[in-house]
Design an enzyme around this catalytic site. Structure first.
Site, PDB file in Angstrom:
ATOM      1  N   SER A 263      26.779  40.417  45.183  1.00 15.33           N
ATOM      2  CA  SER A 263      27.550  40.048  43.995  1.00 15.33           C
ATOM      3  C   SER A 263      29.032  40.296  44.222  1.00 15.33           C
ATOM      4  O   SER A 263      29.435  40.948  45.186  1.00 15.33           O
ATOM      5  CB  SER A 263      27.083  40.867  42.783  1.00 15.33           C
ATOM      6  OG  SER A 263      27.495  42.219  42.923  1.00 15.33           O
ATOM      7  N   LYS A 264      29.843  39.772  43.299  1.00 17.42           N
ATOM      8  CA  LYS A 264      31.285  39.998  43.367  1.00 17.42           C
ATOM      9  C   LYS A 264      31.598  41.488  43.275  1.00 17.42           C
ATOM     10  O   LYS A 264      32.537  41.975  43.926  1.00 17.42           O
ATOM     11  CB  LYS A 264      31.978  39.242  42.228  1.00 17.42           C
ATOM     12  CG  LYS A 264      33.487  39.436  42.202  1.00 17.42           C
ATOM     13  CD  LYS A 264      34.111  38.715  41.030  1.00 17.42           C
ATOM     14  CE  LYS A 264      35.609  38.971  40.950  1.00 17.42           C
ATOM     15  NZ  LYS A 264      35.921  40.398  40.692  1.00 17.42           N
ATOM     16  N   ARG A 265      30.825  42.219  42.491  1.00 18.82           N
ATOM     17  CA  ARG A 265      31.055  43.667  42.362  1.00 18.82           C
ATOM     18  C   ARG A 265      30.928  44.374  43.704  1.00 18.82           C
ATOM     19  O   ARG A 265      31.632  45.345  43.978  1.00 18.82           O
ATOM     20  CB  ARG A 265      30.069  44.284  41.360  1.00 18.82           C
ATOM     21  CG  ARG A 265      30.300  43.864  39.928  1.00 18.82           C
ATOM     22  CD  ARG A 265      29.453  44.694  38.966  1.00 18.82           C
ATOM     23  NE  ARG A 265      29.479  44.145  37.633  1.00 18.82           N
ATOM     24  CZ  ARG A 265      28.615  43.244  37.167  1.00 18.82           C
ATOM     25  NH1 ARG A 265      27.661  42.786  37.968  1.00 18.82           N
ATOM     26  NH2 ARG A 265      28.686  42.799  35.934  1.00 18.82           N
TER      27      ARG A 265
END
Length: 505
Positions: A263-265
């Site tokens: 994910s972007k996180r």
């Protein structure tokens, strides 16, 4: 494989293209090129509420940067014969097939409001709109024909749902996973069409477009595998079983650490991009980093991504695009997810940085120098790059490795001073500067011979002199061969740096 290979990449314009989507596009491209086929880019924008301005242009630019060429559709050089390629512009096409399903009794109209559906979910645990519950809902299966017509004429909003018969084993032939069997009882009566915007949902539009665009292979992410049985049923219900494409569901890209999908996180937390290009969110103004702006070469990103889920069966790791095309095959794509090793991505970029022509790297580095107000001739920059690029992963790291070629040190490493700067050092370096002033031929080979003979004749410590000399020139214990350094900065600058170091330290 009896018909021409035609694949499609069909993203939704809901934001920046995730690196997992890039890999899906890449595998589609490699497969199409391997088999002499075509690759289409179709924009699936039927979910108007999630449309993000600029997302479509971003997708086209990202694929172009990576060298993933589009033969037909959005971003292609020539208009294909299956236009339009935005689903929102194909609105008039879908209704015909929705009506066909209704007339055949394979789909039905449902008037249930969101509030009514929420109430039913609260009433029935794990509620699913299917054969076991559709009889208690407000739809054309429970209402009289006349009432359905009256409701539609009055403008009441409705959806069209596929009618799934229970207890049938639906078989999906997957080129990566083999035969996948899912019982129809776990498939709900999915919405195919919404009267509110006169647009089909993803499932309906996806199948109709793939059929009309003569797609031979659907190569997409594993997250779409649960939808595949529904799509198989739609092909059957529409009478298109013989034309159904072959399916291949790619493994997920996984977090570098822990479990789950990348994910972007994860990128924010561990400091690496998850998008191909920088993305500025038009709503929040937040900017997310991209591989291009981080200094990655597109070839390195392609090479890195190609091996996340596929292997050639050899020890080879560095592949040109043409080599990937020649060797790519779906039977060597893994069934299990691939951990996203971003450090390996840096390694690939390092390898490409070393392999590219010096002229190309020097040209890119000169842009960084110009931004710093430094104008140097190409030949000198090329010589410097050849000496320091082994220590860099990215072009923008070359400045940290080479700044002392352009600017004298303003400070000196304290640890090196304590360890290498002796009481006799100032005297020795002063005498060294006097020796340097007498040398006419300042080539690396000549200065090395003269200075080492001088050190031996005076019985100085070679390591002591050379370490202090480097500190005076660079400011810290780093850099290439010292005689290459003085050859490039020249005699006057070398002597000036020695004098400054003696004065300052």
């Amino acid at each position: 494989m009896n018909k021409k290979v035609r694949v499609r990449f069909a993203p939704s314009p809901t934001g920046p293209l995730h690196i997992g989507g890039v890999r899906t596009a890449l595998y589609n491209f490699l497969f199409a090129r391997k088999h002499g086929g075509n690759m289409l880019l179709r924009i699936e924008d039927t979910d108007s509420a999630r449309f993000v301005p600029g997302a479509e242009e971003y997708i086209v630019e990202a694929l172009s940067w990576l060298g993933i060429e589009i033969d037909e559709g959005i971003g292609a050089k020539t208009t294909g014969t299956h236009a339009p390629y935005r689903q929102s512009e194909r609105k008039s096409i879908y209704r015909k097939y929705v009506d066909q399903l209704i007339e055949a009794g394979l789909a039905y109209i449902a008037f249930d409001t969101p509030a009514e559906l929420d109430a039913k979910r609260a009433e029935i645990a794990n509620f699913q709109y299917d054969a076991s519950t559709r009889g208690m809902m407000t739809n054309s299966l429970t209402l009289a024909v006349d009432e359905v017509a009256v409701r539609i004429a009055a403008g009441q909003q409705y959806v069209v749902r596929i009618k799934i018969e229970p207890n049938e084993d639906v078989k999906v032939q997957d080129l990566i996973r083999g035969e996948v069997i899912i019982n129809s009882s776990v498939i709900d009566d999915k919405v195919l069409f919404k009267s509110s915007d006169e647009l089909p949902t993803y499932h309906m539009a996806n199948v109709v477009d793939d059929y009309l665009m003569e797609i031979s292979h659907v190569i997409r992410g594993e997250e779409w595998l649960p939808s595949a049985p529904l799509h198989v049923l739609l092909y059957r219900y529409l009478g298109w079983t013989e034309s159904m494409p072959q399916f291949a569901h790619l493994p997920l890209l996984l977090k570098p650490d822990g479990n789950g999908k990348l994910s972007k996180r994860d990128g924010d937390r561990l400091g690496f991009p998850v998008f191909p290009l920088n993305w500025a969110d038009p709503k929040t103004g937040e900017t997310s980093s991209g591989y291009r702006e981080a200094g990655y070469f597109p070839e390195a990103v392609v090479n890195f991504l190609s091996l996340l889920g596929w292997n050639s069966g050899t020890e080879q790791e560095i592949f040109s695009m043409q080599e990937l095309i020649e060797q790519f095959s779906l039977d060597r794509v893994s069934k299990s997810g691939a951990k996203f090793d971003y450090e390996k991505g840096k390694w690939f970029n390092h390898k490409y940085l070393q392999a590219k022509p010096i002229e190309e790297i020097a040209y890119l580095f000169q842009h960084i120098l110009i931004e710093k107000g430094i104008i140097e001739d190409s030949e000198k920059v090329q010589k410097i790059v050849s000496l320091v690029r082994e220590r860099a992963n990215f072009v923008n790291e070359l400045w940290a490795q080479a700044s002392f070629f352009f600017e004298a040190p303003q400070q000196y490493d304290e640890k090196t001073i304590q360890k290498r700067w002796k009481p006799e050092t100032p005297t020795q370096l002063t005498k060294l500067s006097e020796l340097l002033a007498t040398i006419e031929d300042f080539s690396p080979e000549n200065t090395e011979v003269i200075i080492k003979e001088w050190i031996t004749a005076n019985e100085y410590n070679l390591g002591g002199i050379m370490n202090a000399f480097r500190l005076a020139l660079v400011g810290e214990p780093k850099g290439p061969h010292i005689f290459d350094i003085i050859d490039i900065i020249g005699k006057e600058e070398t002597i000036a740096r020695i004098k400054k170091a003696v004065e300052v330290i």
